[in-house]
Design an enzyme around this catalytic site. Structure first.
Site, PDB file in Angstrom:
ATOM      1  N   SER A 527     -94.153   4.727   6.397  1.00 24.36           N
ATOM      2  CA  SER A 527     -94.313   5.260   4.912  1.00 24.36           C
ATOM      3  C   SER A 527     -93.604   4.414   3.705  1.00 24.36           C
ATOM      4  O   SER A 527     -94.472   3.293   3.963  1.00 24.36           O
ATOM      5  CB  SER A 527     -93.662   6.631   4.776  1.00 24.36           C
ATOM      6  OG  SER A 527     -94.226   6.827   4.010  1.00 24.36           O
ATOM      7  N   ASP A 612    -103.366  10.650   9.005  1.00 29.39           N
ATOM      8  CA  ASP A 612    -102.805  11.004   8.374  1.00 29.39           C
ATOM      9  C   ASP A 612    -102.982  11.263   7.034  1.00 29.39           C
ATOM     10  O   ASP A 612    -104.328  10.470   7.170  1.00 29.39           O
ATOM     11  CB  ASP A 612    -101.367   9.726   8.719  1.00 29.39           C
ATOM     12  CG  ASP A 612    -100.993   9.674   7.520  1.00 29.39           C
ATOM     13  OD1 ASP A 612    -100.372  10.775   6.610  1.00 29.39           O
ATOM     14  OD2 ASP A 612     -99.664   8.710   7.551  1.00 29.39           O
ATOM     15  N   HIS A 647     -98.996  12.123   9.966  1.00 26.30           N
ATOM     16  CA  HIS A 647     -98.093  10.828   9.103  1.00 26.30           C
ATOM     17  C   HIS A 647     -97.230  11.503  10.014  1.00 26.30           C
ATOM     18  O   HIS A 647     -95.985   9.877   9.687  1.00 26.30           O
ATOM     19  CB  HIS A 647     -97.603  11.352   7.943  1.00 26.30           C
ATOM     20  CG  HIS A 647     -96.450  10.504   7.206  1.00 26.30           C
ATOM     21  ND1 HIS A 647     -97.249   9.380   6.634  1.00 26.30           N
ATOM     22  CD2 HIS A 647     -95.728  10.322   6.200  1.00 26.30           C
ATOM     23  CE1 HIS A 647     -96.502   9.191   5.857  1.00 26.30           C
ATOM     24  NE2 HIS A 647     -95.542   9.856   5.463  1.00 26.30           N
TER      25      HIS A 647
END
Length: 680
Positions: A527, A612, A647
């Protein structure tokens, strides 16, 4: 099989602020050429890793051996019931159980995640919340990884489920009564901006509050006393909290302190007072209390004095004592504040150089003690019962480590301090096997954004690496909050470069100190940590043997120029608003996608999730396409797009282990292929 090359398809920039982008077309998942390219990348990944299939299988089986396939949590009492969670061998998901009256009573399975998930490749449960009378269960399910959940209500006496047609919600949910509740609805851009109330006797939900400022997101929570529900309107440098007394007949909330006060604060309840954890005149927070009927700031009374060396992370409230979770010199600690008797506040001692300690949730408000869990990189998590009056702890359970032989004495944990270029001391947590010699291949993991701390708990993933001769290092760089809130403020907005420089300085220090060598480091981050990987690969590629970047936030400028994406407007306070020319140039200076250049790059594995909604798949796809076009060497560059997740990756525990084994195989392969033969 040659690597796929995504052709350049120049398009006019969306505005004068948008950079030239030859691969913008990859953000259109409906374009057959986009689908074809992603399919080709996945095929290339599988082909490239096929020679290492045996290694992947070995690692997967090893991770399974380290997993307690049949396991159960320690039961926790709530009213008449004892609640616990257990796993069964071969099952992907947990089974939620309870017993009424005593632990000798017959087991009731009130929710089996495996039954819900059996027809789906992905199944995440956002919450399980049982009504106050223990007769109704509300749960939220997401079947694709988009983090848009649907609520389902189950009568626990009959097993009958009703679908109240509530879809597109967040994971926030609070019961008001046995038949009514609050939840938060997502808007068309997946932003949590509307608080709803639903009485199950009615067909429609009622809007209680609508947030119009998209730089604030909504969240619900309740007090430990179970007397209040709190509505948080949360930004990145200010927030406000509204409160609702559950016993009141209405459904509205009352504002406690407006966001105009420019404070970050949390609110809870104890007896005749509200308790406030606030950064008002205290960058590292302090604690106040105020009477329920006198909430104005002029009535606040100091409870925990401000200490610039100590970060207050959280406050857990019980009837007869409070627990303050602090962080001092990058390590957490629990401060116990007794409220009856003559006991002075005290701390729980932990004899390790680096560790994690957390208060366990679920304890009854009137309890005489609490549970806490403790672990370190070399010690599996242990759960303890702590009695406040006697200051005694009782061991309850150690996390099962499966059937694979393990001894914590085989591993060494160190806390090092690396000097930064501007004079700061950056903490680094190190884990290695006691037999590993220096100048070893090294994994350097970090994050460095949003004030998040890098956990230094026990991890089977890390053990699989250090057992193979790696040193595993966690760099606690600015942008996180390990050294207090100032550490976070020094790594955001106009000081964001401190985050990247700190990571590079940690790498240089570990080389200079003899832990590893240049070209033997594998950088790892996900991320915003994936963004970090992109920056350092552009800036200092010679440091790295490899880079593993999961769901990487690498197209920072284009993302922050698009206010319709879910997180953009909220995150202006983290990265800045590029509609300001100064901010535009600052983001442009580090945005990984915009700074890919014609140079040698290390071996790289990039992982993204098709569903995501936090970091969209096309950030990774565009980044890899540009890297393929510009990099000047033939080192491995792989892109893996997970078709069935978002995610956080796979939802099932075995599927998650397979994903982990694939990433481990990439790193171990690099060591075996490029380091071990040289040493041999």
């Amino acid at each position: 099989m040659t690597a796929p090359l995504a052709p350049k398809r120049p398009q006019p920039p969306k505005s004068a602020l948008h950079p030239h982008d030859d691969w913008k077309w990859l953000d259109n998942i409906e374009d057959p050429k986009t689908k074809s390219y992603l399919k080709a990348e996945n095929a290339f990944y599988k082909k490239s890793m096929k020679p290492h299939a045996a290694l992947q299988k070995t690692l997967f089986e090893e991770l399974k051996e380290r997993l307690a396939e049949n396991d159960s949590s320690v039961p926790e009492q709530d009213g008449e019931y004892w609640y616990y969670v257990r796993f069964e061998e071969g099952q992907q998901y947990p089974i939620y159980c309870r017993k009424k009256g005593s632990l000798e009573a017959k087991e009731e399975v009130y929710f089996d995640h495996n039954v819900i998930a059996k027809k789906h490749s992905y199944c995440d449960i956002g919450f399980l919340d049982i009504s106050p009378n223990h007769k109704v269960l509300a749960y939220a399910v997401d079947l694709e990884g988009s983090e848009r959940y649907k609520v389902i209500i189950r009568d626990l006496e009959t097993g009958k489920e009703s679908d109240p047609e509530i879809d597109g919600i967040s994971t926030c949910f609070e019961w008001k009564s046995n038949q009514s509740f609050y939840y938060i609805k997502l808007d068309e851009h997946d932003r949590p901006l509307e608080v709803m109330f639903r009485d199950l006797a009615l067909k429609e939900s009622q809007t209680i509050y609508l947030e119009k400022d998209t730089s604030y997101f909504l969240a619900l929570d309740s007090s430990e006393s179970e007397e209040y529900i709190f509505l948080g309107c949360n930004g990145y440098d200010a927030n406000e909290v509204w409160y609702h007394r559950i016993a009141d007949s209405g459904t509205d909330f009352t504002l406690f302190l407006s966001r105009d006060a420019e404070q970050e604060y949390e609110l809870t309840h104890h007896g005749d007072h509200f308790l406030i954890v606030s950064n008002y005149n205290a960058v590292n927070y302090q604690i106040y209390k105020t009477p329920l009927q006198k909430i104005g700031i002029e009535n606040w009374q100091e409870v925990q004095p401000y200490d610039p060396e100590i970060l207050i992370e959280s406050l857990n409230v019980f009837r007869d004592f409070w627990i303050i979770t602090e962080r001092y010199k990058a390590l957490p600690r629990l401060k116990i504040v007794p409220l009856i008797g003559n006991q002075a506040p005290f701390w729980i001692d932990i004899p390790e150089e680096a560790y994690e300690i957390n208060v366990a949730e679920g304890r009854e408000y009137k309890a005489d003690g609490f549970r806490f869990s403790y672990s370190s990189p070399r010690m599996p998590q242990s759960l303890y019962e702590f009695e406040v009056a006697t200051k005694t702890r009782k061991f309850l359970k150690r996390r099962s480590i499966g059937s694979r032989p393990f001894s914590e004495d085989d591993y060494v944990v160190r806390r090092l301090w690396a000097p930064s270029r501007d004079g700061k001391q950056i903490p680094i947590t190190l884990l290695h096997h006691k037999d590993t010699k220096l100048s070893a291949p090294l994994i350097l993991h970090s994050y460095g954004s949003y004030g998040e701390t890098v956990d230094v708990d026990y991890s089977n993933y890390r053990l699989a690496l250090v057992d193979r001769g790696f040193v595993y290092a966690m760099a606690h760089i600015r942008g996180g909050m390990e050294m207090g809130r100032s550490w976070y403020l020094d790594g955001k907005l106009d000081r964001k470069w401190n985050t990247f420089n700190d990571y590079i300085d940690c790498a240089d220090f570990l080389i200079k100190d003899g832990w590893t060598k240049e070209g033997q480091i594998i950088g790892e981050g996900s991320s915003a940590g994936g963004m970090l990987m992109g920056v350092v690969a552009n800036e200092r590629p010679e440091l790295f043997l490899g880079i593993v970047a999961s769901v990487p936030f690498v197209d920072v400028l284009n993302t922050m120029l698009d206010p319709e994406l879910p997180l953009t407007t909220l995150e202006y306070k983290e990265w800045g608003n590029p509609n300001d020319p100064i901010v535009l140039e600052r983001i442009k200076s580090y945005s990984p996608y915009d700074n890919v250049k014609a140079q040698d790059y290390p071996h790289m594995l990039v992982v993204a999730g098709l569903h995501d909604q936090r970091v969209l798949y096309w950030e990774a796809a565009k980044w890899v396409a540009k890297l393929r076009d510009l990099k000047t060497n033939d080192k491995t560059l792989l892109l893996k797009i997970e078709d069935d997740s978002g995610h956080s990756g796979a939802s099932g525990r075995y599927d998650s282990l397979k994903e982990t084994a694939e990433e481990l195989a990439f790193m171990v392969m690099l060591k075996e292929k490029f380091i071990d033969p040289v040493k041999g």
